[in-house]
Design a protein around this motif. Structure first.
Motif, short mmCIF file in Angstrom:
data_model
loop_
_atom_site.label_atom_id
_atom_site.label_comp_id
_atom_site.label_asym_id
_atom_site.label_seq_id
_atom_site.Cartn_x
_atom_site.Cartn_y
_atom_site.Cartn_z
N ALA A 1 0.85 -1.19 0.00
CA ALA A 1 0.00 0.00 0.00
C ALA A 1 0.89 1.24 0.00
CB ALA A 1 -0.91 0.01 1.22
N ASN B 1 1.09 5.54 -0.43
CA ASN B 1 0.40 6.82 -0.34
C ASN B 1 1.35 7.89 -0.88
OD1 ASN B 1 -0.23 9.45 1.18
ND2 ASN B 1 -2.03 8.21 1.60
N ASP C 1 -1.59 -1.10 -4.11
CA ASP C 1 -2.65 -0.10 -3.94
C ASP C 1 -1.97 1.26 -3.87
OD1 ASP C 1 -4.77 -1.78 -3.94
OD2 ASP C 1 -5.24 -1.61 -1.80
N VAL D 1 -2.74 5.40 -3.28
CA VAL D 1 -3.64 6.50 -2.93
C VAL D 1 -2.87 7.80 -3.11
CG1 VAL D 1 -4.98 7.59 -1.10
CG2 VAL D 1 -4.94 5.09 -1.30
N THR E 1 -2.75 11.70 -2.44
CA THR E 1 -3.29 12.77 -1.61
C THR E 1 -2.14 13.61 -1.09
OG1 THR E 1 -4.50 13.30 0.43
CG2 THR E 1 -3.29 11.24 0.40
N GLU F 1 -3.62 4.42 8.34
CA GLU F 1 -4.09 4.21 6.97
C GLU F 1 -3.64 2.87 6.40
OE1 GLU F 1 -6.14 6.20 5.30
OE2 GLU F 1 -6.24 7.56 7.03
N ALA G 1 -0.73 2.01 5.40
CA ALA G 1 0.14 2.24 4.26
C ALA G 1 1.54 1.73 4.57
CB ALA G 1 0.18 3.72 3.90
#
Length: 319
Positions: free
Chosen positions: A99, A101, A128, A130, A132, A141, A143
């Motif tokens: 994950a 971010n 994954d 994300v 932001t 989160e 992550a």
């Protein structure tokens, strides 16, 4: 000795070694312990279990029925532990779910184009992503890696620098035609500026004034949650924005955005880091592979802005 004394698996391993080697002395030599130390470990194991495992009255080591049953079960448990360690060791090849971010502008321009190549090199990793500009809590989160732009907060996270970029104040030609080009930072009070909806480490815009750096906090006409939204507002003529050159460099070269107050630019830079949790145990291979991949493949120059004879701005990468 103290680690063995407090470790139930180690006690079990010592007992099995005593049985396999036929005595306390041979087991002690294999562990580089004293025979009395090994004997005490086995005695403590018996005390904890509430059962005698070894008859010590004979010249030859003899297991009690309880000892024989415990020995057979211990063999299976230790074999399972060894197998688990082998499987974990196989995990040194990157695999599993990752994950990530990322800051939106950097993620869009530099991370996302590299993802297909990373996945091709590591087919057993799933990803994954994300995007932001909000600074997230990695644990909250869930992550594994976060890409952060700007000063890092003090934390227990590890960080690896990926790139750096100068900052620049920009506005669209349309905005400057309507509102005029500011000549000094003080004139920003009469201009429309674009800010952020989340708090930043540096609240104001820094400008050079002689030998000093002073911060000015213009009242925002609009605020946005991420750098790409701020850029789009600036392109649309909503006001002045202060962004990283890596983000708006192509817009400057194309004439869509114009640098403002460059003579007062303090030359500050924002570093881009990959941050990840790494204290308290080995780093998962998938996390290390991804961070190493970014560090190796991201080649982001830190260009300065030069004005051409025709008045246009160009990015200049010095040698």
């Amino acid at each position: 000795m103290s680690r063995l004394e407090s470790n139930r698996a180690a006690e079990m391993e010592v007992f099995v070694r005593v049985v396999d080697l036929g005595g306390f002395t041979a087991a002690a030599r294999s562990f580089r312990l004293t025979p009395s130390g090994v004997s005490k470990l086995v005695s403590r194991l018996e005390g904890r279990l509430g059962a005698r495992l070894v008859n010590r009255s004979t010249r030859r080591l003899q297991l009690t029925p309880e000892g024989e049953a415990f020995y057979q079960r211990a063999l299976r448990i230790l074999a399972d532990m060894e197998e688990a360690e082998r499987e974990a060791g196989a995990g040194t090849a990157p695999r599993g779910h990752l994950a990530v971010n990322s800051n939106i502008p950097f993620g869009m321009r530099y991370v996302m184009p590299l993802v297909p190549q990373f996945l091709a090199q590591h087919p057993e990793v799933t990803l994954d992503i994300v995007l932001t500009d909000t600074v997230v809590d990695l644990m909250e989160e869930r992550a594994d890696v976060a890409i952060r732009v700007g000063p890092l907060r003090s934390s227990q996270l590890l960080a690896r620098k990926l790139a750096t970029s100068r900052m620049v104040l920009v506005a669209s030609p349309d905005y400057l035609a309507r509102c005029g080009m500011p000549k000094t930072p003080a004139e920003l009070a009469d201009h429309r500026c674009i800010g952020w909806t989340f708090p930043r480490t540096i609240r104001g815009w820094p400008f050079r004034k002689g030998e000093r750096i002073e911060e000015i906090l213009p009242p925002p006409a609009a605020r946005a949650s991420d750098g790409e939204a701020v850029r789009l507002l600036a392109l649309g003529g909503a006001g002045l924005a202060r962004l990283a050159v890596f983000h708006v460099g192509p817009d400057i070269e194309a004439g869509r955005l114009v640098p403002v107050l460059q003579s007062h630019n303090p030359g500050d830079r924002e570093d881009i880091h990959a941050v990840y949790a790494g204290h308290g145990g080995p780093l998962p291979a998938r996390v290390r592979a991804f961070v190493d991949f970014l560090a190796h493949h991201i080649r982001m120059p830190d260009p300065s802005l030069k004005r051409s004879a025709d008045g246009s701005w160009r990015l200049h990468v010095g040698r």
